[in-house]
Every structure is written in structure tokens, then in C-alpha cells.
Write a protein that holds these residues in place. Structure first.
Motif, PDB file in Angstrom:
ATOM      1  N   LYS A  99      -3.696   0.652  -2.986  1.00 40.13           N
ATOM      2  CA  LYS A  99      -3.204  -0.710  -3.128  1.00 40.13           C
ATOM      3  C   LYS A  99      -2.424  -0.769  -4.438  1.00 40.13           C
ATOM      4  CE  LYS A  99      -7.406  -2.384  -0.943  1.00 40.13           C
ATOM      5  NZ  LYS A  99      -8.635  -3.180  -1.175  1.00 40.13           N
ATOM      6  N   ARG A 100      -1.131  -0.990  -4.336  1.00 44.14           N
ATOM      7  CA  ARG A 100      -0.233  -0.848  -5.477  1.00 44.14           C
ATOM      8  C   ARG A 100      -0.587  -1.770  -6.646  1.00 44.14           C
ATOM      9  NH1 ARG A 100       4.040  -3.423  -7.052  1.00 44.14           N
ATOM     10  NH2 ARG A 100       4.201  -4.615  -5.134  1.00 44.14           N
ATOM     11  N   LEU A 158      -7.573   1.727   0.080  1.00 47.80           N
ATOM     12  CA  LEU A 158      -7.775   1.239   1.432  1.00 47.80           C
ATOM     13  C   LEU A 158      -7.861   2.451   2.344  1.00 47.80           C
ATOM     14  CD1 LEU A 158      -7.779  -1.056   3.560  1.00 47.80           C
ATOM     15  CD2 LEU A 158      -5.287  -0.830   3.606  1.00 47.80           C
ATOM     16  N   TYR A 203      -9.013  -0.520  -5.390  1.00 44.12           N
ATOM     17  CA  TYR A 203      -7.606  -0.165  -5.232  1.00 44.12           C
ATOM     18  C   TYR A 203      -7.327   0.888  -4.172  1.00 44.12           C
ATOM     19  CZ  TYR A 203      -9.262   3.226  -8.688  1.00 44.12           C
ATOM     20  OH  TYR A 203      -9.993   4.172  -9.353  1.00 44.12           O
ATOM     21  N   ASN A 213       0.844  -1.197   0.000  1.00 41.57           N
ATOM     22  CA  ASN A 213       0.000   0.000   0.000  1.00 41.57           C
ATOM     23  C   ASN A 213       0.875   1.242   0.000  1.00 41.57           C
ATOM     24  OD1 ASN A 213      -2.484  -1.510   0.337  1.00 41.57           O
ATOM     25  ND2 ASN A 213      -1.772  -1.892   2.412  1.00 41.57           N
ATOM     26  N   LEU A 250      -4.946   5.045   1.447  1.00 41.15           N
ATOM     27  CA  LEU A 250      -3.796   4.317   0.929  1.00 41.15           C
ATOM     28  C   LEU A 250      -4.186   3.661  -0.387  1.00 41.15           C
ATOM     29  CD1 LEU A 250      -2.554   2.550   4.184  1.00 41.15           C
ATOM     30  CD2 LEU A 250      -1.628   4.610   3.135  1.00 41.15           C
TER      31      LEU A 250
END
Length: 66
Positions: A52-53, A43, A41, A12, A50
Motif C-alpha cells: 500500500k503506497r 495487502l 502497509y 498498491n 502488494l
């Protein structure tokens, strides 16, 4: 003893890290992550956002322009 995890290994990313990693402005990232479909994607940790990569990279691969 503290060691920093490289951005490309983090699960993240903060908006600042994501902006540096993807070369997308923070305001544009906020605009993208304010959408309803961003649940895949983004959070939320309290009020902190954040990204999510891996799911965000998949999202970007499917986009023509942002």
C-alpha cells in the motif's frame, strides 16, 4: 484501448514497482514485509504481496534506516 497508470498514482504496488519507486531492493522489501507489523502497509491477494503506497511512505518517513 489500454493506458497505464503512473506508479505515483497507484494505490498498491507490486514488489517490482515498489523497488523501482522507492529505490529499495526486492529482497529488502520482502524482508520488511515479512514482519508482523507490516499489516498496515501490505495487502495479500492470495499469495501475491502488494504494498500500500501511502501507508508505506508514512512508515518510511518514520524510519532512520532499513
Amino acid at each position: 484501448m489500454s493506458h497505464e497508470i503512473p506508479i505515483w498514482q497507484k494505490a498498491n504496488l507490486t514488489l517490482e514497482e515498489a523497488a523501482a519507486y522507492y529505490n529499495i531492493g526486492i529482497n529488502k522489501l520482502r524482508q520488511i514485509t515479512d514482519r508482523k507489523e507490516c499489516e498496515k502497509y501490505v495487502l495479500w491477494v492470495g499469495t501475491r504481496r502488494l504494498i500500500k503506497r501511502v501507508p508505506f511512505e508514512i512508515y518510511l518517513q518514520g524510519e532512520y534506516s532499513i
